[in-house]
Write an enzyme that holds these catalytic residues in place. Structure first.
Site, mmCIF file in Angstrom:
data_model
loop_
_atom_site.group_PDB
_atom_site.id
_atom_site.type_symbol
_atom_site.label_atom_id
_atom_site.label_comp_id
_atom_site.label_asym_id
_atom_site.label_seq_id
_atom_site.Cartn_x
_atom_site.Cartn_y
_atom_site.Cartn_z
ATOM 1 N N GLU A 123 12.511 14.650 11.869
ATOM 2 C CA GLU A 123 10.588 14.510 12.443
ATOM 3 C C GLU A 123 10.536 14.508 13.794
ATOM 4 O OE1 GLU A 123 9.920 10.484 10.693
ATOM 5 O OE2 GLU A 123 10.429 11.147 8.753
ATOM 6 N N GLU B 118 13.445 12.787 2.702
ATOM 7 C CA GLU B 118 13.215 11.105 2.678
ATOM 8 C C GLU B 118 11.768 11.153 1.721
ATOM 9 O OE1 GLU B 118 12.533 9.356 6.293
ATOM 10 O OE2 GLU B 118 14.103 10.219 7.201
HETATM 11 O O1 IFM Z 1 12.511 4.532 8.495
HETATM 12 C C1 IFM Z 1 12.082 5.913 8.941
HETATM 13 C C2 IFM Z 1 12.964 7.057 9.101
HETATM 14 O O2 IFM Z 1 13.542 6.761 10.253
HETATM 15 C C3 IFM Z 1 12.173 8.180 9.475
HETATM 16 N N1 IFM Z 1 11.198 8.477 8.498
HETATM 17 C C4 IFM Z 1 10.433 7.486 7.979
HETATM 18 C C5 IFM Z 1 11.075 6.225 7.685
HETATM 19 C C6 IFM Z 1 9.997 5.038 7.249
HETATM 20 O O3 IFM Z 1 9.072 4.985 8.093
#
Ligand code: IFM
Length: 445
Positions: free
Chosen positions: A167, A348
């Site tokens: 990200e 994710e």
């Molecule tokens: O916890 C975070 C992660 O570190 C990166 N993506 C989003 C998740 C939830 O906010």
């Protein structure tokens, strides 16, 4: 439980990141990261919390790997803390830090779980921030490539994949435009420079690892969302298009098309990346990839008036993020039409919920519904021709949710932070059943 249709060798995983779970912040030669520093700034993290101890995973990783095996996942996505393996971000490596990740990877392989490594999930060595303003400096991209080459040489023969960044939008925007994340800058131009250097570092790292003979598939993880206007009015539609260009295309276009989106460049104006772009950068950034990781949580809702509250037909999570599963299908099918993509992993997806441990059980029905809806949306994208290779639920464990501290629980495993006792939530049991059912359905086909 819905029926999902995925390819036979589909990867079913769970994900975490180093700073959010490891703890052991001052052990075995680990250097300081920008998040250690940021957490000490009053008012930056809820209740002044930090990742100093977190889930104490550094000491308890064998127990955590056993839990993964119990859940039946076939993959685990984790990140490597750069300051744990190279305390100053340049120069000497820390053998004890490298040994930890070797033990982790070997422990996964022993249990039949594929290791998916990420090189950077936001914990930059503080020394690079102090000495050269971190990612504002072009040199940090070269330091990152050195570190990537080292990890490639140490782990490249044993991991199932390596992602460069997690990200980069968060690093650039939340860390430098809004100051909500470390290092806490609020300067648009800095954010644009940081974003460019992150992209450059990604390409340099892929090239460094390939030059070192790493055979594991290499990629990057981007957080993405479709963007919708609040109404059909042209100004709301335009607002959505701009948000999409700043959030999604700002990373996708350089990697897959060799340029920044004109619409967003125009918005940045004199605060854009132009001063730091050098000849040949886009060739490096566009180095071909073996996979693309996408983190999906919600959609972007934009309006010309600035009102960003969506209708929330499926409700909202404990982060107050709209539950919008159909956005995942829309996002993936659109990307598939727009870019020439390598195989995609959802690296994710998950939600924070107000989980409570009652009589040894956590009934996280909201999370089960969330995951079920999103897996159905992903399955739909696969049916519509998107090459979906796997899915990682965020997160394996409750953990340190950055500026929100420990109040927001994303895990499939409940962590009692007083005792560090782990308890599988109902969602973990549900996920095991989904995985087993998919395996049985594939075997019967
Ligand atoms: O916890 C975070 C992660 O570190 C990166 N993506 C989003 C998740 C939830 O906010």
């Amino acid at each position: 439980m819905s029926t999902f249709r995925f390819k036979e060798d589909f990867v079913w995983g769970v994900a975490t990141s180093s700073y959010q779970i490891e703890g052991a912040a001052r052990e075995d030669g680990r250097g300081e990261s920008i998040w250690d520093t940021f957490c000490r700034v009053p008012g930056k993290v809820v209740k002044g919390e930090s990742g100093d101890v977190a889930c104490d995973h550094y000491h308890r990783f064998e127990e955590d790997l056993d839990l993964m095996a119990q859940m039946g996942v076939n993959a685990y996505r984790f990140s490597i803390a750069w300051p744990r393996v190279q305390p100053d971000g340049r120069g000497a490596y820390n053998e004890k830090g490298l040994a930890f990740y070797e033990r982790l990877v070997d422990g996964l392989l022993k249990r039949g779980i594929q290791p998916f490594a990420t090189l950077y999930h936001w914990d930059l060595p503080q020394a690079l921030q102090t000495e050269q303003s971190g990612w504002e400096s072009r040199d940090t991209a070269y330091r990152f490539a050195d570190y990537a080459g080292k990890i490639g040489r140490v782990l490249g023969d044993r991991v199932a994949s390596i992602a460069t960044h997690n990200e980069p939008w968060c690093t650039a925007w939340l860390g430098n435009a809004t100051g909500y994340f470390a290092p806490g800058n609020a300067d648009l131009k800095k954010a644009a420079h940081v974003a460019h250097h992150l992209l450059l570092s990604h390409g340099l790292a892929v090239q460094a690892m390939r030059a070192d003979g790493v055979k594991a598939p290499l990629g990057i993880v981007l957080n993405q969302s479709p963007a919708h206007g609040a109404t059909e009015a042209p100004e709301d539609v335009a607002a959505a298009s701009l948000e999409y260009a700043k959030f999604v295309r700002w990373y996708m276009d350089p990697i897959f098309k060799g340029e920044y989106p004109a619409e967003a460049l125009q918005w940045y104006g004199a605060n854009g990346p132009q001063e730091v772009i050098r000849d040949g950068d886009f060739d490096i950034i566009g180095t071909p990839l073996d996979f693309l990781g996408i983190n999906y949580y919600t959609r972007i809702f934009a309006s010309a008036s600035g009102d960003k509250r969506p209708p929330g037909v499926h409700g909202f999570t404990d982060m107050d993020w709209e539950v919008y599963p159909e956005g995942l299908t829309e996002l993936l099918t659109n990307l598939n039409g727009e870019y020439k993509l390598p195989p995609i992993y959802i690296t994710e997806n998950g939600c924070a919920a107000k989980d409570a441990l009652e009589n040894g059980r956590v009934q996280d029905t909201d999370r089960i519904n969330f995951l079920d809806l999103h897996l159905a949306a992903l399955s739909e994208a696969a049916q519509q021709g998107v090459d979906v290779a796997g899915y990682f639920a965020w997160s394996m464990l409750d953990n340190f949710e950055w500026a929100s501290g420990y109040d927001k629980r994303f895990g499939m495993v409940y962590v009692d932070y007083e005792t560090q006792k782990r308890t599988l939530k109902d969602s973990a049991h549900w996920y095991s059943e989904v995985i087993a059912e998919h395996a049985a359905a594939e075997a019967a086909r």
